[in-house]
Every structure is written in structure tokens, then in C-alpha cells.
Enzyme design. Sequence first.
Site, mmCIF file in Angstrom:
data_model
loop_
_atom_site.group_PDB
_atom_site.id
_atom_site.type_symbol
_atom_site.label_atom_id
_atom_site.label_comp_id
_atom_site.label_asym_id
_atom_site.label_seq_id
_atom_site.Cartn_x
_atom_site.Cartn_y
_atom_site.Cartn_z
ATOM 1 N N LYS A 198 0.840 -1.211 0.000
ATOM 2 C CA LYS A 198 0.000 0.000 0.000
ATOM 3 C C LYS A 198 0.864 1.245 0.000
ATOM 4 O O LYS A 198 0.526 2.245 -0.640
ATOM 5 C CB LYS A 198 -0.952 -0.001 1.202
ATOM 6 C CG LYS A 198 -2.044 -1.042 1.082
ATOM 7 C CD LYS A 198 -3.192 -0.816 2.042
ATOM 8 C CE LYS A 198 -4.248 -1.903 1.861
ATOM 9 N NZ LYS A 198 -5.367 -1.785 2.771
ATOM 10 N N LYS A 232 -4.561 -10.654 -6.451
ATOM 11 C CA LYS A 232 -5.784 -11.071 -5.766
ATOM 12 C C LYS A 232 -6.935 -10.160 -6.159
ATOM 13 O O LYS A 232 -6.737 -8.993 -6.503
ATOM 14 C CB LYS A 232 -5.586 -11.091 -4.251
ATOM 15 C CG LYS A 232 -5.503 -9.741 -3.577
ATOM 16 C CD LYS A 232 -5.835 -9.852 -2.082
ATOM 17 C CE LYS A 232 -6.137 -8.448 -1.559
ATOM 18 N NZ LYS A 232 -6.967 -8.376 -0.383
ATOM 19 N N LYS A 289 -10.925 -4.724 -3.945
ATOM 20 C CA LYS A 289 -11.795 -3.563 -4.185
ATOM 21 C C LYS A 289 -11.003 -2.387 -4.691
ATOM 22 O O LYS A 289 -11.543 -1.486 -5.321
ATOM 23 C CB LYS A 289 -12.472 -3.078 -2.901
ATOM 24 C CG LYS A 289 -12.763 -4.093 -1.877
ATOM 25 C CD LYS A 289 -13.374 -3.450 -0.658
ATOM 26 C CE LYS A 289 -12.672 -3.957 0.567
ATOM 27 N NZ LYS A 289 -13.448 -4.012 1.763
HETATM 28 P P1 ATP Z 1 -9.447 -5.619 -0.735
HETATM 29 O O1 ATP Z 1 -8.074 -6.037 -1.109
HETATM 30 O O2 ATP Z 1 -10.505 -6.237 -1.518
HETATM 31 O O3 ATP Z 1 -9.565 -4.115 -0.619
HETATM 32 P P2 ATP Z 1 -9.162 -5.915 2.046
HETATM 33 O O4 ATP Z 1 -8.341 -7.071 2.491
HETATM 34 O O5 ATP Z 1 -8.588 -4.565 2.145
HETATM 35 O O6 ATP Z 1 -9.701 -6.245 0.642
HETATM 36 P P3 ATP Z 1 -11.345 -6.217 3.899
HETATM 37 O O7 ATP Z 1 -12.739 -5.832 3.588
HETATM 38 O O8 ATP Z 1 -10.828 -5.653 5.130
HETATM 39 O O9 ATP Z 1 -10.569 -5.813 2.646
HETATM 40 O O10 ATP Z 1 -11.198 -7.802 3.900
HETATM 41 C C1 ATP Z 1 -12.144 -8.623 4.439
HETATM 42 C C2 ATP Z 1 -11.707 -10.054 4.326
HETATM 43 O O11 ATP Z 1 -11.660 -10.465 2.971
HETATM 44 C C3 ATP Z 1 -10.322 -10.355 4.910
HETATM 45 O O12 ATP Z 1 -10.415 -11.493 5.735
HETATM 46 C C4 ATP Z 1 -9.467 -10.644 3.706
HETATM 47 O O13 ATP Z 1 -8.433 -11.551 3.990
HETATM 48 C C5 ATP Z 1 -10.481 -11.233 2.753
HETATM 49 N N1 ATP Z 1 -10.108 -11.089 1.348
HETATM 50 C C6 ATP Z 1 -9.833 -9.931 0.687
HETATM 51 N N2 ATP Z 1 -9.553 -10.175 -0.599
HETATM 52 C C7 ATP Z 1 -9.631 -11.532 -0.777
HETATM 53 C C8 ATP Z 1 -9.465 -12.403 -1.909
HETATM 54 N N3 ATP Z 1 -9.149 -11.942 -3.095
HETATM 55 N N4 ATP Z 1 -9.642 -13.733 -1.716
HETATM 56 C C9 ATP Z 1 -9.979 -14.217 -0.496
HETATM 57 N N5 ATP Z 1 -10.159 -13.451 0.596
HETATM 58 C C10 ATP Z 1 -9.993 -12.118 0.471
#
Ligand code: ATP
Length: 326
Positions: free
Chosen positions: A112, A194, A197
Site C-alpha cells: 500500500k 488477488k 476492491k
Molecule cells: P481488498 O483487497 O478487496 O480491498 P481488504 O483485504 O482490504 O480487501 P477487507 O474488507 O478488510 O478488505 O477484507 C475482508 C476479508 O476479505 C479479509 O479477511 C481478507 O483476507 C479477505 N479477502 C480480501 N480479498 C480476498 C481475496 N481476493 N480472496 C480471499 N479473501 C480475500
Amino acid sequence: MTKRIFSGAQPTGNVHLGNYLGALKNWVALQHEYESFFCIVNLHALTIAQDPALLIEKTRDLARIYLAVGIDPQVSTIFIQSDVHEHAELTWVLNCVARMSELERMTQYKDKARKQQENISVGLFDYPVLMASDILLYQTDLVPVGDDQRQHLELTRDIAIRFNRDYGETFKAPDAFIPKVGARIMSLSDPAKKMSKSDDDPNGCVLLMDDADTVQKKFKRAVTDSGTEIRFDVSRPAINNLLEIYHLMTGKTPQAVENHFAGKGYAQLKGDLAESTVEFLRPIQQRVREINDERLDEILDQGREKARQIARATLERVFHLTGLKR
Ligand code: ATP
Ligand code: LTN
């Protein structure tokens, strides 16, 4: 005693299939076996710039999603992180336990920070300590998350163990629960990344609130690998990812999935995948629309009170042991 789970998601964007398959789905499955706390981590969201009015809205939207995917407020506690001040207070104490060198090693921070360069907030750096506080306040046994959170969980354990050693037994060292399949759903437009969002390309990511046309369009555009055979094969990450999603969406065994697609082409795979995803999302979207605002407030108020009780007890002990309170 019933074991506890704690997990959370950031109200920063729209929940996607990766979030669901990697995390939320398991929260729903585990909630009847464990005493469960599901948090909307809005303090974490602030680590990157947010529009205040939008953050309020997204926080409530995420609560609706928790309910719509099947978190049952009769058995699970749903609450907003900033409603329980103990999270921020414990973070300060644990900031004095965590090491700069540990945080500098966090790959999510490094990724990030690379994207933001000029304006990296101290909060972004400190993000994993706030996450450790979330988990440790509740004497959590198990933390169901996606694969990207593995390193944060290891840090949480290290912080717990160090605090206990230096001040006296206080925290439980939690285990991560990372599913065997679904822990890392990949982007549809770039299977090396991966699903996320914050991806610049919206086509890589299927949102739980996407309408049928959008779901179809996104799967249709999904990149594929060379070769024509449709079977699970980690050396062909694009097809592997699509099959994994199909397997999780339909509940069919991997063998049944391969049999289903034997002799068929990519167009069929994408079409079937879109169809089963649309069917899967329909009732969730329906429930999101049905949740009324008053009921939502009631659930979040109850959640806050339940969470506070437990968080307060842990923080009392921490303040006592560290000399912050007689
Ligand atoms: P993003 O990368 O989508 O912004 P994040 O990890 O910042 O996601 P959170 O909403 O805090 O967003 O994540 C919620 C859950 O979703 C966490 O447990 C994270 O590990 C899981 N997660 C995020 N992206 C994936 C993915 N591509 N596959 C499986 N699990 C995921
Ligand atoms: N960092 C997590 C969100 C999160 C979390 C938590 C997950 C914040 N606090 C406590 C589990 C337990 C993420 O998925 N991005």
C-alpha cells in the site's frame, strides 16, 4: 467454555466475491460453533483518505451485507469498531510493545505504501497493531480471514506473547482460520493479483451487489490461459481461479465440476459461472434491500454494548498491569 471467533472487514468499498469466499462465508459457517464477534473496522478505513459522509454510509452498507449473507444477530455480535473506544486505547499500549522492525516487514503495508508514496499516514504503518488490538481485546481463539491476513495474525500472536511475558498473562494467542479453498480468489482480469476492491480495473472484481448483466459481462471478459482443457491445474491460474469460484458457488465437488465441463469450452464455463453466481447473489441482494434502518440501529447498538463489556474487562487488566491505573 465456548471458544470465540473475531473478524472484521473495512467499510472502504464494495464487498466482492473474494471477501465473501475468503472470509464472510466462513464467519457464517462458524458462528453456531463459536461465540462470534464481527466488526466493521472503520478506524482501519481511515488509514487511507475517506469522504466522511461516504464512510458513514459504507459502514452501514457493510453491516447490511453481514446480515444479508447470513450473520445471525441472535447468535453473533455485530458492531462498529469506533463505537468501542477500547480498540484505540489498547492500540496505544500495544504500540509500545510492537517493534518498528516488525511493522516494516508487513507486506500489506509495503504494497500500500508503494502505491501511495508521498502521503503514507502513520496510521497505515500502525494498521496491524490496531488489528492486533481488535483481536486481543476479545480473548479470541480463532480469526477467520483470507490468506492476505496471515502475516498480520502472526504479528498479533507475537505481540500477545510478548505482552504476557513482560507484564503477566493477559491475552490469548489466537489462531488464524484460513480456508483451504477460497482464501485467495484472484482478479478476473489479472490472475496474478488477488481480487481486490482497490483494483484499478473494475472488471477484475465481482461485487456482491452487481446486477445480473454486470456479473455476466465481467465473467465474459475474464482472461483465460492457453490450452483448452477445463480442469483444476495450478499451473493455469486463470482457469483454476474460475473453477475454484464455480466449485464454491455451486457446492459441487472438484471432481463433479471437472465432469460437468469435460469436453466443453471456455464460453460454457464462463456462462455457467455467471449463471450460478447470479443465482447465488439474488437472495443476498434481496435481503440487503429488506433490512430496515431501525432494525439495523438496534443490532449495532446491542452489538456495541456486548462488545464493550468484554473489551472493557481486558483493557482494565492491561491498565492495571502496565501501571496506568491503580
Ligand atoms: P481488498 O483487497 O478487496 O480491498 P481488504 O483485504 O482490504 O480487501 P477487507 O474488507 O478488510 O478488505 O477484507 C475482508 C476479508 O476479505 C479479509 O479477511 C481478507 O483476507 C479477505 N479477502 C480480501 N480479498 C480476498 C481475496 N481476493 N480472496 C480471499 N479473501 C480475500
Ligand atoms: N486487516 C483486515 C481487517 C481487520 C481484521 C481485524 C480482520 C481489521 N481488524 C481483526 C480480522 C480480525 C483485512 O482484512 N484487511
